[in-house]
Design an enzyme around this catalytic site. Sequence first.
Site, PDB file in Angstrom:
ATOM      1  N   CYS A  85      56.307   8.344  98.345  1.00  0.00           N
ATOM      2  CA  CYS A  85      56.430   9.600  99.083  1.00  0.00           C
ATOM      3  C   CYS A  85      55.858   9.430 100.496  1.00  0.00           C
ATOM      4  CB  CYS A  85      55.765  10.733  98.300  1.00  0.00           C
ATOM      5  SG  CYS A  85      56.229  12.388  98.853  1.00  0.00           S
ATOM      6  N   HIS A 194      57.770   9.972  92.370  1.00  0.00           N
ATOM      7  CA  HIS A 194      56.386   9.597  92.052  1.00  0.00           C
ATOM      8  C   HIS A 194      56.259   8.925  90.681  1.00  0.00           C
ATOM      9  CE1 HIS A 194      54.138  11.776  95.299  1.00  0.00           C
ATOM     10  NE2 HIS A 194      55.315  12.388  95.393  1.00  0.00           N
ATOM     11  N   GLU A 196      53.745   7.299  89.598  1.00  0.00           N
ATOM     12  CA  GLU A 196      52.361   7.406  89.106  1.00  0.00           C
ATOM     13  C   GLU A 196      52.139   8.657  88.290  1.00  0.00           C
ATOM     14  OE1 GLU A 196      52.089   9.747  92.952  1.00  0.00           O
ATOM     15  OE2 GLU A 196      53.382   8.267  91.990  1.00  0.00           O
TER      16      GLU A 196
END
Length: 222
Positions: A85, A194, A196
């Site tokens: 991002c 994302h 993560e």
Amino acid sequence: MKVGVVTFPGSLDDRDAARAVRAAGAEAVALWHADRTLRDVDAVILPGGFSYGDYLRCGAIARFAPVMEELVPAARGGLPVLGICNGFQILCESHLLPGALIRNDHRKFICTEQVLRVENASTAWTSDLQVGSHITIPLKNGEGGYVADEATLRRLEGDGQIVFRYVGRNPNGSYRDIAGITNERGNVVGLMPHPEHAVEDGFGPSTDGLAFFTSVLNRVAA
């Protein structure tokens, strides 16, 4: 094995990235934007957020942070680097990746579970994935539209540097449905969604994101 996670003023997802690194079995090393050393890490993650308040342009000030003076030459020398991002925006502003990220074409912030198609499984961050497979990870951004001139887009296509494409409706107007790209060497990867946030059962839409972090550990170990 040590993976550095850089925190800039305004970073939001640095702790999530560190948790993902630990979930993959590595040591997460905190790096500060003012650091002038990478502390002998084996890879680096630039996390999501709003570095320096997104003043000027997203990632435009972060590119000049002291830690980037060490990171840019290290990345050009082969150090695996993942930009997520805002981290993707920083990589583009630092010219480690081509193109730029601009405001979503619908002019709204988006937060959704996003399906991606894997286009390149040979990078340092995608080797545990399979080309053509679909993964689902969160997407949240206001300036996530990937743009580049036509010559750059043709080069990315021809050289296999498009790593992910959006499946279904293009969420932000990215050219050619591009969600993530890599450099020619394959050690630097940037994407807007994302991974993560999708590494643990019960947290996020899947555990598909864990493969990003196990991929780099396996690559470094090899």
